[in-house]
Design an enzyme around this catalytic site. Structure first.
Site, mmCIF file in Angstrom:
data_model
loop_
_atom_site.group_PDB
_atom_site.id
_atom_site.type_symbol
_atom_site.label_atom_id
_atom_site.label_comp_id
_atom_site.label_asym_id
_atom_site.label_seq_id
_atom_site.Cartn_x
_atom_site.Cartn_y
_atom_site.Cartn_z
ATOM 1 N N LYS A 1 -63.846 -11.909 14.498
ATOM 2 C CA LYS A 1 -64.207 -10.269 14.441
ATOM 3 C C LYS A 1 -65.475 -9.887 15.224
ATOM 4 O O LYS A 1 -65.958 -10.761 16.052
ATOM 5 C CB LYS A 1 -65.383 -10.687 13.249
ATOM 6 C CG LYS A 1 -64.541 -10.993 11.935
ATOM 7 C CD LYS A 1 -65.889 -10.269 10.614
ATOM 8 C CE LYS A 1 -66.568 -11.656 9.962
ATOM 9 N NZ LYS A 1 -67.226 -11.625 9.055
ATOM 10 N N THR B 1 -64.728 -5.115 12.859
ATOM 11 C CA THR B 1 -65.372 -5.066 11.689
ATOM 12 C C THR B 1 -66.512 -4.088 11.937
ATOM 13 O O THR B 1 -66.732 -2.967 13.138
ATOM 14 C CB THR B 1 -65.920 -6.408 11.609
ATOM 15 O OG1 THR B 1 -67.393 -5.654 10.307
ATOM 16 C CG2 THR B 1 -66.823 -7.184 12.020
ATOM 17 N N ASP C 1 -66.155 -12.891 -0.128
ATOM 18 C CA ASP C 1 -67.833 -12.731 0.267
ATOM 19 C C ASP C 1 -68.788 -13.313 -0.378
ATOM 20 O O ASP C 1 -69.544 -13.377 -0.709
ATOM 21 C CB ASP C 1 -67.545 -11.352 -0.020
ATOM 22 C CG ASP C 1 -68.244 -10.493 1.710
ATOM 23 O OD1 ASP C 1 -68.586 -10.837 2.490
ATOM 24 O OD2 ASP C 1 -68.451 -9.255 1.458
ATOM 25 N N GLU D 1 -67.438 -14.709 13.890
ATOM 26 C CA GLU D 1 -68.255 -13.894 14.358
ATOM 27 C C GLU D 1 -68.453 -13.674 15.842
ATOM 28 O O GLU D 1 -68.606 -14.781 16.176
ATOM 29 C CB GLU D 1 -69.258 -13.222 13.380
ATOM 30 C CG GLU D 1 -69.880 -11.958 14.204
ATOM 31 C CD GLU D 1 -69.240 -11.193 13.410
ATOM 32 O OE1 GLU D 1 -69.256 -11.471 12.226
ATOM 33 O OE2 GLU D 1 -70.155 -9.827 13.355
ATOM 34 N N PHE E 1 -66.229 0.083 5.315
ATOM 35 C CA PHE E 1 -67.507 -0.350 4.311
ATOM 36 C C PHE E 1 -67.505 1.074 3.653
ATOM 37 O O PHE E 1 -68.062 1.254 3.717
ATOM 38 C CB PHE E 1 -68.579 -0.654 5.024
ATOM 39 C CG PHE E 1 -68.308 -1.890 6.171
ATOM 40 C CD1 PHE E 1 -67.959 -2.652 5.173
ATOM 41 C CD2 PHE E 1 -69.600 -2.004 6.819
ATOM 42 C CE1 PHE E 1 -67.499 -4.588 6.173
ATOM 43 C CE2 PHE E 1 -69.141 -3.202 7.806
ATOM 44 C CZ PHE E 1 -68.187 -4.458 7.105
HETATM 45 C C1 LIG Z 1 -63.084 -9.224 8.074
HETATM 46 O O1 LIG Z 1 -64.475 -9.289 8.188
HETATM 47 C C2 LIG Z 1 -64.812 -8.555 7.306
HETATM 48 C C3 LIG Z 1 -66.139 -7.937 7.841
HETATM 49 O O2 LIG Z 1 -67.329 -9.363 8.295
HETATM 50 C C4 LIG Z 1 -64.991 -8.998 6.346
HETATM 51 O O3 LIG Z 1 -65.935 -8.398 5.208
HETATM 52 C C5 LIG Z 1 -63.980 -9.719 5.621
HETATM 53 O O4 LIG Z 1 -63.587 -10.527 4.671
HETATM 54 C C6 LIG Z 1 -62.895 -10.395 6.867
HETATM 55 N N1 LIG Z 1 -61.513 -10.608 6.802
HETATM 56 C C7 LIG Z 1 -60.904 -11.781 6.533
HETATM 57 C C8 LIG Z 1 -59.253 -11.725 6.332
HETATM 58 O O5 LIG Z 1 -61.420 -12.189 7.095
#
Ligand SMILES: *[C@@H]1O[C@H](CO)[C@@H](O)[C@H](O)[C@H]1NC(C)=O
Length: 382
Positions: A177, A201, A56, A141, A223
Site C-alpha cells: 500500500k 490508497t 476491513d 502498508e 474513499f
Molecule cells: C487496499 O487498501 C485499502 C485502504 O487501506 C483497503 O481498504 C483495501 O482492503 C486494500 N485492498 C486489498 C485488496 O487488500
C-alpha cells in the site's frame, strides 16, 4: 483504517476495543465463532456475486469467520490495525510483536534501523497470518512517512516483499500500500514492473485515480464516505439520495474512466462508507449500506464487519448499478494527459481538487500519528 465506516469510526472506537480481548474481538454482536450464516438471498451473498469483497478489520478471528463463508476474498493491514494489534494485550498479538523485534534485532544494526525493520516486520507478521485466512490479496502498508519519497517507498516495498517471499508467500498474493501522492504513484510505476503489485490508497480525487492507472497500479482504494464527509462540511448537503452522493459519483466516475480507457488491469476498490441519506451522527443503521448498494457491481469493495453483518441480515433484492459496458458508454471524460500525465499536470489538478488535497493530507497525518504511537511502544521494548 478503514476507514470504512471508516477509518474514523474504527479509529474512534479503537481505544475501547483495545482492552483485554485483542483488536476487535470485544465488539458486541460480531461473531467470533468459525462460522457465520449468510443466506443465499441476503444482500451480502448477492453483492458477492457481482463484486469481489474484502474485509476491513485487523481482528484475525473475524477475518477467519468471514473467510470461512467463502464470500470474502481479500484482507488488509494498515497502520491502525497494526498499531491496535501491537498495543493490545492479547497474547497472540504480543507474540507477533516479540517475534518482529527478534527478527529486526537479528537482521538490522543500530537502534533506529532495528526499530524501522521491526515496524515493517510486524505488519508482515500480521499479513502472514491473514494469507492463511483468505484466498486473495493481503495488503501491507509501506511506512506512511515515506509518502513523499519515491526511492524510500520503493526500497521499503521491496523489503516487505522479500520478507513475504522468504516466508513462502509469493508476491502475487501481496499488495503493497502506497499513498496516492505523486511520489507514491511513481513508486508504484517502478514496483509494478518488478511484479510487485500495489494498492494506491487515500484516493479522494479523480486525478489520483487516473495517475495511478496510468502508472499501472494493480488497485486503487477510493474513499466515498470521506468524500461525502468533506462535501457535507464544505457547503454540500448533509444527506443525499445515494445516486447523488458525492462519494458515489466520484467513485462511479473513476470506474467509468477505467472502463472507457482500457485500464482493465487496475482494480477500482472503494472502502470507507457513510449513510448517504443521513448524517453519520444520526446513526440510522438502515442507511449504512447506501453507498455500497449504489456502487454494487464495482470491481471490488472493502467493507467493515459491522456492515457485512448488516448486509448478511438483509434480504432485499440488490440491483447491479455498475457494469463495464454501460459505465464506459456513459463516461463523459476524455483521456487525461495524453495517457501519461506529467507531474506538473498532476499537481495542478490535485491542487484544484480541494477535497482530495485536504482529505489526503488528513489521512496521511492520521496514519502518521498511529505509526508514531506504535513506534514509541516498540521502542520501549527494544
Ligand atoms: C487496499 O487498501 C485499502 C485502504 O487501506 C483497503 O481498504 C483495501 O482492503 C486494500 N485492498 C486489498 C485488496 O487488500
Amino acid at each position: 483504517m478503514h476507514l470504512s465506516l471508516s477509518l474514523s469510526a474504527v479509529f474512534s472506537t479503537g481505544a475501547l476495543l483495545l482492552g483485554r480481548a485483542g483488536v476487535h474481538t470485544s465488539r458486541a454482536g460480531t461473531p467470533t465463532a468459525a462460522s457465520i450464516a449468510v443466506p443465499e438471498a441476503s444482500q451480502l451473498a448477492q453483492l458477492a456475486r457481482m463484486t469481489t469483497l474484502s474485509i476491513d478489520t485487523g481482528d484475525l478471528d473475524i477475518i477467519k469467520a468471514y473467510g470461512a463463508t467463502g464470500l470474502i476474498t481479500d484482507a488488509t493491514t494498515n497502520p491502525l490495525f497494526v498499531s491496535q494489534a501491537g498495543l493490545s494485550g492479547d497474547a497472540r498479538y504480543i507474540a507477533f510483536v516479540d517475534s518482529a523485534i527478534a527478527y529486526a534485532k537479528k537482521n538490522a544494526k543500530g537502534t533506529e534501523a532495528v526499530l524501522e525493520l521491526a515496524m515493517d516486520r510486524l505488519a508482515v507478521e500480521l499479513g502472514l497470518e491473514i494469507v492463511k485466512l483468505v484466498p486473495g490479496y493481503v495488503s501491507t502498508e509501506v511506512d506512511i512517512r515515506a509518502s513523499f519519497d519515491t526511492e524510500e517507498s520503493i526500497a521499503r516495498a521491496r523489503r516487505i516483499i522479500a520478507m513475504y517471499e522468504a516466508a513462502g508467500v509469493p508476491r502475487t498474493r501481496v499488495l503493497v500500500k502506497l499513498a496516492g501522492t505523486w511520489e507514491g504513484i511513481q513508486a508504484a510505476k517502478v514496483l509494478e514492473k518488478e511484479g510487485i503489485t500495489c494498492n494506491i490508497t487515500l484516493i479522494f480525487g479523480f486525478i489520483q485515480a487516473v495517475a495511478a492507472a496510468q502508472a499501472g497500479a494493480r488497485l486503487i482504494s477510493p474513499f466515498p464516505g470521506r468524500i461525502k464527509d468533506w462535501a457535507g462540511a464544505n457547503g454540500g448537503k448533509k444527506a443525499y439520495e445515494p445516486s447523488e452522493d458525492p462519494g458515489v459519483k466520484s467513485v462511479s466516475r473513476m470506474y467509468a474512466y477505467y472502463k472507457k480507457f482500457g485500464h482493465e488491469n487496475t482494480i477500482c476498490m472503494p472502502a470507507s462508507w457513510r449513510p448517504s441519506r443521513s448524517t453519520p451522527a444520526d446513526k440510522i443503521a438502515e442507511h449504512a449500506t447506501d453507498e455500497i448498494v449504489a456502487l454494487a457491481g464495482v470491481d471490488r469493495m472493502t467493507i467493515p464487519p459491522s456492515i457485512l453483518d448488516q448486509l448478511a441480515a438483509t434480504q432485499e433484492p440488490l440491483l447491479r448499478q455498475l457494469t463495464p459496458a454501460a459505465a464506459s458508454a456513459a463516461c463523459a471524460d476524455s483521456i487525461v494527459g495524453d495517457g501519461d500525465i506529467s507531474e506538473a499536470e498532476f499537481r495542478f489538478a490535485l491542487n484544484a481538487d480541494v477535497c482530495a488535497t485536504t482529505k489526503m493530507a488528513e489521512g496521511i497525518n492520521m496514519f502518521v500519528a498511529e505509526t508514531l504511537k506504535l513506534e514509541a511502544a516498540l521502542r520501549g521494548k527494544l
